[in-house]
Design an enzyme around this catalytic site. Sequence first.
Site, PDB file in Angstrom:
ATOM      1  N   GLU A  18       0.914  -1.183   0.033  1.00 42.05           N
ATOM      2  CA  GLU A  18       0.176   0.156  -0.003  1.00 42.05           C
ATOM      3  C   GLU A  18       1.047   1.245   0.084  1.00 42.05           C
ATOM      4  OE1 GLU A  18      -2.849  -0.056  -0.668  1.00 42.05           O
ATOM      5  OE2 GLU A  18      -3.645  -2.168  -0.063  1.00 42.05           O
ATOM      6  N   ARG A  53     -18.491   0.112   4.976  1.00 41.44           N
ATOM      7  CA  ARG A  53     -19.314  -0.610   4.453  1.00 41.44           C
ATOM      8  C   ARG A  53     -20.150  -1.674   5.443  1.00 41.44           C
ATOM      9  NH1 ARG A  53     -19.571  -5.332   1.804  1.00 41.44           N
ATOM     10  NH2 ARG A  53     -17.310  -5.512   1.713  1.00 41.44           N
ATOM     11  N   CYS A  99      -8.305  -1.327   8.143  1.00 39.44           N
ATOM     12  CA  CYS A  99      -6.842  -1.240   7.480  1.00 39.44           C
ATOM     13  C   CYS A  99      -6.404   0.075   7.198  1.00 39.44           C
ATOM     14  CB  CYS A  99      -6.912  -2.022   6.227  1.00 39.44           C
ATOM     15  SG  CYS A  99      -7.080  -3.971   6.519  1.00 39.44           S
ATOM     16  N   HIS A 121      -1.356  -5.540   2.207  1.00 37.62           N
ATOM     17  CA  HIS A 121      -2.535  -6.506   2.451  1.00 37.62           C
ATOM     18  C   HIS A 121      -2.113  -7.965   1.549  1.00 37.62           C
ATOM     19  CE1 HIS A 121      -5.648  -3.034   2.715  1.00 37.62           C
ATOM     20  NE2 HIS A 121      -6.011  -3.959   3.451  1.00 37.62           N
TER      21      HIS A 121
END
Length: 236
Positions: free
Chosen positions: A102, A112, A165, A188
């Site tokens: 990342e 969500r 995350c 990830h």
Amino acid sequence: MPIHFYDTMEAVSEKYTQSLTGGKMKILITGFTSFNGETINPALEILEKLPIEIDGHEICTQVVPTVFGKSIRVLKEALERESPKIVICIGQAGGEAALRLEKVAINLDEARIPDNEGNQPIDSPIVEGGDKAYFSNLPLKAMKKSLHEAGIPAAISYTAGTFVCNHLFYGLMDAIKDQHNLRGGFVHVPYVPEQVVDKPGTAHMSLDMMVDGITKIISLAATLESDIQEAGGNLD
């Protein structure tokens, strides 16, 4: 000394034989608890399989709850306790086929699904009045190149999502922003095979390959002073 894209990672390692501090350092690796109904989180499994030393550097680990707010508090406690020179946080990205290195953490919580304590922030800043985003200061392109040479799928990602995350990644980079001798970033990882038994066609990766990949990532983070210069990015 510059590193060129045509150098092999073996050649790169020869250019940088000294660690960032010239000696042994402490490296903190974090991994999340399972979430969203899963009983496994590969990030946690990786922590349990990492050696206690890599290239002579001490590896310390920290389990982090998949909870907004609390995850950053646990990380900051570990930073205070361990005083590491490098911090790499690991999280699960189900359905991915590669290790995702990342690049960017953004100052936004947009959940969500609820976290493990039922929190579901909507369009909320992680740090009120904080910087809009931070970049990882790990040598991501060199890491991707090394992983590919080892046959491990890897890619640089320009979004860590907006769940816990990214929340932790942003919290890390905000915490170390004024500590110029401290490096940090986020990786990830895919599902492990056991998680996709009832998800036909879903991408996954063996735990052993993930551990090998994270070990290489840690080694390069402790060795390379700068990243390689190589074209990258996305077109979409």
